[in-house]
Write a protein that holds these residues in place. Structure first.
Motif, short mmCIF file in Angstrom:
data_model
loop_
_atom_site.label_atom_id
_atom_site.label_comp_id
_atom_site.label_asym_id
_atom_site.label_seq_id
_atom_site.Cartn_x
_atom_site.Cartn_y
_atom_site.Cartn_z
N ASP A 23 0.81 -1.23 0.00
CA ASP A 23 0.00 0.00 0.00
C ASP A 23 0.84 1.27 0.00
O ASP A 23 0.28 2.38 -0.01
CB ASP A 23 -0.99 0.00 1.17
CG ASP A 23 -0.34 0.14 2.54
OD1 ASP A 23 0.83 0.55 2.64
OD2 ASP A 23 -1.03 -0.16 3.55
N GLY A 24 2.16 1.16 0.01
CA GLY A 24 3.01 2.33 -0.07
C GLY A 24 3.37 2.95 1.26
O GLY A 24 4.09 3.95 1.31
N SER A 25 2.87 2.39 2.37
CA SER A 25 3.28 2.90 3.68
C SER A 25 4.79 2.78 3.85
O SER A 25 5.42 3.61 4.51
CB SER A 25 2.57 2.13 4.80
OG SER A 25 1.18 2.20 4.68
N LEU A 26 5.35 1.73 3.28
CA LEU A 26 6.79 1.52 3.29
C LEU A 26 7.34 1.89 1.92
O LEU A 26 6.92 1.34 0.90
CB LEU A 26 7.13 0.07 3.64
CG LEU A 26 6.73 -0.33 5.07
CD1 LEU A 26 6.88 -1.82 5.28
CD2 LEU A 26 7.56 0.44 6.10
N LEU A 27 8.26 2.82 1.91
CA LEU A 27 8.79 3.38 0.68
C LEU A 27 9.60 2.39 -0.12
O LEU A 27 9.56 2.36 -1.35
CB LEU A 27 9.67 4.58 1.04
CG LEU A 27 10.49 5.22 -0.07
CD1 LEU A 27 9.62 6.18 -0.85
CD2 LEU A 27 11.69 5.97 0.51
N SER A 28 10.38 1.55 0.58
CA SER A 28 11.34 0.72 -0.13
C SER A 28 11.63 -0.55 0.65
O SER A 28 11.36 -0.66 1.85
CB SER A 28 12.65 1.48 -0.36
OG SER A 28 13.25 1.82 0.88
N VAL A 29 12.19 -1.51 -0.07
CA VAL A 29 12.76 -2.71 0.53
C VAL A 29 14.27 -2.61 0.31
O VAL A 29 14.73 -2.41 -0.82
CB VAL A 29 12.21 -3.99 -0.09
CG1 VAL A 29 12.87 -5.22 0.54
CG2 VAL A 29 10.69 -4.06 0.12
N THR A 30 15.01 -2.71 1.37
CA THR A 30 16.46 -2.55 1.34
C THR A 30 17.08 -3.64 2.18
O THR A 30 16.35 -4.45 2.77
CB THR A 30 16.82 -1.13 1.83
OG1 THR A 30 18.21 -0.90 1.70
CG2 THR A 30 16.39 -0.93 3.28
N THR A 31 18.40 -3.74 2.24
CA THR A 31 18.97 -4.97 2.78
C THR A 31 19.53 -4.88 4.19
O THR A 31 19.55 -5.88 4.90
CB THR A 31 20.12 -5.48 1.88
OG1 THR A 31 21.22 -4.57 1.95
CG2 THR A 31 19.64 -5.67 0.46
N ASP A 32 20.02 -3.72 4.63
CA ASP A 32 20.82 -3.65 5.86
C ASP A 32 21.95 -4.69 5.80
O ASP A 32 22.27 -5.36 6.78
CB ASP A 32 19.95 -3.87 7.09
CG ASP A 32 20.65 -3.46 8.39
OD1 ASP A 32 21.75 -2.87 8.31
OD2 ASP A 32 20.10 -3.74 9.47
N HIS A 33 22.53 -4.83 4.62
CA HIS A 33 23.64 -5.76 4.39
C HIS A 33 24.75 -5.47 5.39
O HIS A 33 25.30 -4.37 5.42
CB HIS A 33 24.14 -5.59 2.96
CG HIS A 33 25.34 -6.41 2.59
ND1 HIS A 33 25.25 -7.73 2.23
CD2 HIS A 33 26.67 -6.09 2.53
CE1 HIS A 33 26.45 -8.19 1.95
NE2 HIS A 33 27.33 -7.22 2.13
N SER A 34 25.07 -6.45 6.25
CA SER A 34 26.02 -6.23 7.34
C SER A 34 26.96 -7.42 7.46
O SER A 34 26.67 -8.40 8.16
CB SER A 34 25.27 -6.04 8.67
OG SER A 34 24.40 -4.94 8.62
#
Length: 422
Positions: A275-286
């Motif tokens: 629904d767009g509440s969350l802008l993006s999917v990202t990784t927090d690659h650590s």
């Protein structure tokens, strides 16, 4: 080089993308190399090679390093190192927590993509890596909001309430337990949601909440969005696909902050993605070393928090699009972040005048993840994705018009990536 309209040119390379999709390269807006600290964990070269293999053409590097990226001089030093070594494009966040206007404005002037704070205290024994980044005091958080607001750049917040975190941690540790489940018990969703609730719009700052993990946190974020606050959020594949059961199964290898949650939280986050509440999917690659994770197999409190993931962001979203879970994969992995952080349409779009950061993907192919074939230096730690099947494969990654990954091989060279700023 720019092509004039109707210009007749002879291509140096012809790419046959018949039956494939050509998409804007992914932009991972939450990424950790930590260079020049701890090269055994990962380097600019090793981890941007992994990004290239995953179809990620731009990474936003977080400020954690030795020393923390909290002054213009440190940012400039990291920028030069990235220019020498990165295979894909990169941006840099600054840490504003030293609360000096000249430092914050200086980092903005040097091209920072934005700023980042933790609302928690520094990790014990790693204080120098977080000096200027961890701001548990609410009055100092307000000062950070004010200083960053003056630059016009977004402030990314790792949102966990430090007082509640200390309370729950003390309560759990008092039992004498050190099993994996204690990690989630010491950082329940309320810790995350309360920190987001306190991010009130008092100075008009542009806020972005990192790695939203739970239904409670998402509902709190939505409350501020409905109130008209300039606030966005992200989540990560691990919070969409996995639960606290993985912590029980894999122990220290599945320890991340904030922790993995429940199936109910997974479902809520998928709704937020749709629904767009969350802008993006990202990784927090650590990346960490396997030795660091293995030493803590019998004591979850001692385990460093973090896991690799940059190579699976695009395949995971392609799979979700192919199976009908989402309809906005490109926005989630590319254009949404580009718009929020001032890079669109130079990045995140295929339009005239945009940078030639592109990926060629095959949506019909099933791929089984084999961590031993990953390019990240932390491949041995990838217990989340190893053996998982995704429908959708990255076949080619193009950065600035140059192919840096094709057919399973990274052919890009150090320096192929460029520093990007808003």
């Amino acid at each position: 080089a720019l092509l004039e309209p109707d210009a007749m040119v002879e291509a140096r390379e012809v790419i046959d993308a018949s039956g494939k999709h050509v998409l804007p390269g992914a932009i991972d807006i939450h990424f950790h190399v930590r260079a020049p600290a701890h090269p055994a964990r990962g380097t600019w070269l090793s981890e941007t090679r992994a990004a290239a293999a995953g179809g990620v053409t731009t990474v936003f590097e977080m400020p954690i390093s030795k020393p923390c990226c909290a002054t213009p001089e440190i940012l400039l030093s990291r920028r030069e190192q990235g220019k020498r070594e990165a295979v894909v494009n990169f941006a840099l966040y600054g840490a504003p927590g030293l609360l000096k206007r000249e430092f914050v404005q200086g980092m903005a002037d040097a091209g920072a993509i934005g700023f980042k704070i933790f609302t928690t205290a520094a990790v014990q024994g790693r204080e120098d890596e977080f000096d200027g980044l961890c701001v548990p005091d609410e009055a100092q958080q307000l000062e950070c909001l004010e200083l960053v607001h003056e630059t016009g750049l977004p402030l990314v917040v790792h949102a966990e309430s430090n007082p509640l975190l200390e309370y729950y941690t003390a309560r759990v540790r008092a039992t004498g337990r050190n099993d994996p489940a204690t990690h989630g018990e010491s950082r329940p969703p309320l810790v995350e949601a309360l920190a987001i609730a306190k991010m009130n719009d008092v100075v008009g700052a542009r806020l972005h909440i990192a790695h939203v993990t739970s239904r409670h946190a998402l509902e709190t974020l939505r409350k501020w969005q409905r109130a008209g606050q300039d606030i966005t959020g992200e989540t990560c594949p691990q919070y969409l696909l996995f639960t606290e059961n993985e912590l029980e199964r894999y122990g220290s290898y599945a320890k991340i902050n904030p922790p993995l949650r429940t199936l109910e939280d997974n479902a809520a986050l998928w709704d937020g993605v749709r629904d767009g509440s969350l802008l993006s999917v990202t990784t927090d690659h650590s990346p960490f070393t396997a030795e660091e994770k293995e030493r803590a197999r019998t004591d979850i409190w001692a385990a460093p928090p973090g896991a690799p993931g940059v190579e699976q962001l695009v395949p995971m979203l392609l799979d979700a699009a192919s199976t009908g879970q989402i309809e906005r994969a490109v926005e989630l992995m590319s254009s949404g972040g580009a718009k929020r952080f001032g890079l669109y349409p130079r990045k995140g779009a295929i339009v005239e005048g945009a940078d030639a950061d592109l990926i060629v993907v095959d949506l019909k192919t099933l791929v089984v993840v084999d961590k031993n074939k990953e390019f990240t230096q932390a491949r041995a730690n990838d217990f989340f994705f190893d053996g998982r099947t995704f429908q959708g494969r990255v076949e080619r990654t193009i950065v600035g018009g140059k192919t840096v990954y094709v057919g399973g091989d990274v052919i890009g060279q150090p320096g192929d990536g460029r520093f990007v700023s808003p």
